[in-house]
Design a protein around this motif. Structure first.
Motif, short mmCIF file in Angstrom:
data_model
loop_
_atom_site.label_atom_id
_atom_site.label_comp_id
_atom_site.label_asym_id
_atom_site.label_seq_id
_atom_site.Cartn_x
_atom_site.Cartn_y
_atom_site.Cartn_z
N ARG A 189 0.83 -1.20 0.00
CA ARG A 189 0.00 0.00 0.00
C ARG A 189 0.87 1.26 0.00
O ARG A 189 0.61 2.21 -0.74
N ALA A 190 1.92 1.26 0.84
CA ALA A 190 2.80 2.43 0.91
C ALA A 190 3.57 2.63 -0.39
O ALA A 190 3.75 3.77 -0.85
N VAL A 233 0.04 5.02 -7.88
CA VAL A 233 -0.86 4.08 -8.57
C VAL A 233 -1.81 3.48 -7.54
O VAL A 233 -1.56 3.55 -6.33
N SER A 234 -2.90 2.90 -8.01
CA SER A 234 -3.86 2.28 -7.10
C SER A 234 -3.28 1.00 -6.51
O SER A 234 -2.38 0.37 -7.08
N ARG A 235 -3.83 0.60 -5.36
CA ARG A 235 -3.36 -0.63 -4.73
C ARG A 235 -3.68 -1.85 -5.59
O ARG A 235 -2.91 -2.81 -5.63
N ALA A 279 -3.73 -1.98 -8.82
CA ALA A 279 -2.73 -2.07 -9.89
C ALA A 279 -1.43 -2.67 -9.36
O ALA A 279 -0.82 -3.54 -9.99
N GLY A 280 -1.01 -2.20 -8.19
CA GLY A 280 0.20 -2.75 -7.59
C GLY A 280 0.06 -4.22 -7.28
O GLY A 280 1.01 -5.00 -7.42
N GLN A 281 -1.15 -4.63 -6.86
CA GLN A 281 -1.39 -6.04 -6.57
C GLN A 281 -1.26 -6.89 -7.83
O GLN A 281 -0.70 -7.99 -7.80
N ARG A 282 -1.75 -6.38 -8.95
CA ARG A 282 -1.63 -7.12 -10.22
C ARG A 282 -0.17 -7.21 -10.64
O ARG A 282 0.27 -8.25 -11.14
#
Length: 392
Positions: free
Chosen positions: A11-12, A19-21, A23-26
């Motif tokens: 998240r940080a 970017v959105s969380r 998007a980062g998760q993907r």
């Protein structure tokens, strides 16, 4: 990826780069993509080496962007190398090895392809030892968790560390499709032997569901006399239903809180009269000391709870709405049972014999919380002697 490698949370890191969380998760874990024709493909996570800071002797992503720009203007390897301060052979090899399938040189594809070649994956321990591989496969086929398998290996081979595996090693072997482990243990009704049925790693999510309210009179869990975390006494059960599509089929699940012993109750119908009758049958054969209380959610299928108490002497307590953690053992067990009874499947096809087989298999698994003893062993001890302290 660099921020997370330095200790930042996902998240940080997403907030830092804007970017959105999701998007980062993907990027981190990959994602499933459903196409218009109904097919589903898995988009792999970002290659870590493609985003990691590398030695200056390797071409950087910025240099590859400049190579693409200069090559599109018609410059050859010698002229491009002069512009970048690289040898002409380096540029020539780059343009030759990292072409896109379309025949064009695309810098971002080239950078990712180069990173994949740089990975140099080593064979895993589980793939190098045939005996170890077969042991893991055999346990996964009967739906043992990676954690249970890891502990079982240490018990089976206490003097041979080469036969030990960390829990994470088993998860990684399952998620790496090229190892063939997932293919060996795949069943008709599930693509993965894990209780989550996942064949790839996915981030945790928190879903809050509102519970159904139950009409009075009823006993609240707060009247039970002990906390949900207190398992010092035997004979206290937690129960719930696992339900099929459109609530047209169901199986009642009962878990003894101290030993985690499971009972599965076949329900030909999902009404309160049927549930009362089947629960009485399931618990009536137990000593009174082993059926003291039953904790349920506020579902209307438990409308005849006073009749259950009158017949068995078992007090029925109800959890607060939207508080499944108050029946933690039962919720965990229902998750395990979904390996056998996947969601959105008709549960009426499972006979009492099928439920008995699943019950026997689940109660025979060693449990970490029980000191790697199976629930059957502890519950049998309780049945034979009311003075046995099962967890001591």
């Amino acid at each position: 990826m660099e921020l997370m490698a330095q200790g930042s949370s996902l998240r940080a890191a997403c907030r830092e780069v804007g970017v959105s969380r999701s998007a980062g998760q993907r990027w981190k874990n990959g994602a499933r993509v459903r196409h218009a024709d109904g097919t589903v493909t898995f988009v792999p996570p970002l290659e870590p080496l493609a985003v990691r800071q590398i030695s200056p002797r390797f071409l950087s992503e910025e240099e590859r962007v400049r190579i693409a720009d200069l090559a599109s203007r018609g410059l050859g390897p010698t002229a491009i190398g002069r512009e970048l301060g690289r040898s002409a052979s380096t540029i020539s090899r780059e343009l030759r090895r990292n072409l896109h399938p379309t025949g064009q040189y695309r810098p971002f594809h080239a950078h990712s392809a180069a990173a994949v070649r740089r990975r140099r994956e080593r064979p895993t321990k589980i793939m190098e030892k045939a005996e170890l591989f077969e042991f893991v496969v055999d346990k996964l086929k009967v739906r043992w968790s990676p954690q249970q398998i890891s502990r079982a290996l240490r018990r089976e081979f206490p003097a041979d560390p080469s036969m030990w595996l960390a829990t994470e090693s088993i998860y990684q072997a399952l998620y790496r499709h090229q190892t063939g482990l997932l293919r060996r243990v795949k069943t008709v009704d599930a693509v993965s032997p894990l209780r989550t049925a996942r064949d790839h790693r996915r981030g945790h999510t928190r879903v809050v569901r509102a519970g159904r309210r139950f009409a009075q009179p009823m006993l609240s869990i707060h009247d039970r006399g002990f906390e949900p975390t207190d398992r010092s006494a035997a004979g206290h059960w937690e129960g719930d239903l696992i339900v099929g599509p459109h609530h047209r089929s169901a199986i009642a699940t009962l878990v003894e809180r101290q030993t985690r012993y499971v009972k599965l109750v076949h329900l030909p119908a999902q009404d309160s009269a049927t549930l009362r009758s089947r629960l009485v049958t399931a618990l009536d054969g137990l000593p009174a000391s082993l059926r003291q209380t039953l904790t349920w959610d506020q579902g209307t299928e438990m409308a005849r709870h006073l009749e259950i108490t009158a017949t068995l002497g078992t007090k029925v307590y109800f959890c607060d709405a939207a508080s499944p953690w108050q029946r933690g053992s039962n919720e965990n067990t229902n998750g395990l049972l979904r390996q056998y009874f996947p969601k959105s499947t008709d549960l009426t096809v499972h006979t009492p014999h099928d439920l008995a087989r699943v019950e026997h298999e689940l109660n025979g698994r060693p449990r970490h919380i029980l000191g790697d003893r199976p629930p059957t062993e502890l519950f049998s001890a309780l049945l034979t002697s009311a003075t046995v302290q099962a967890l001591q």
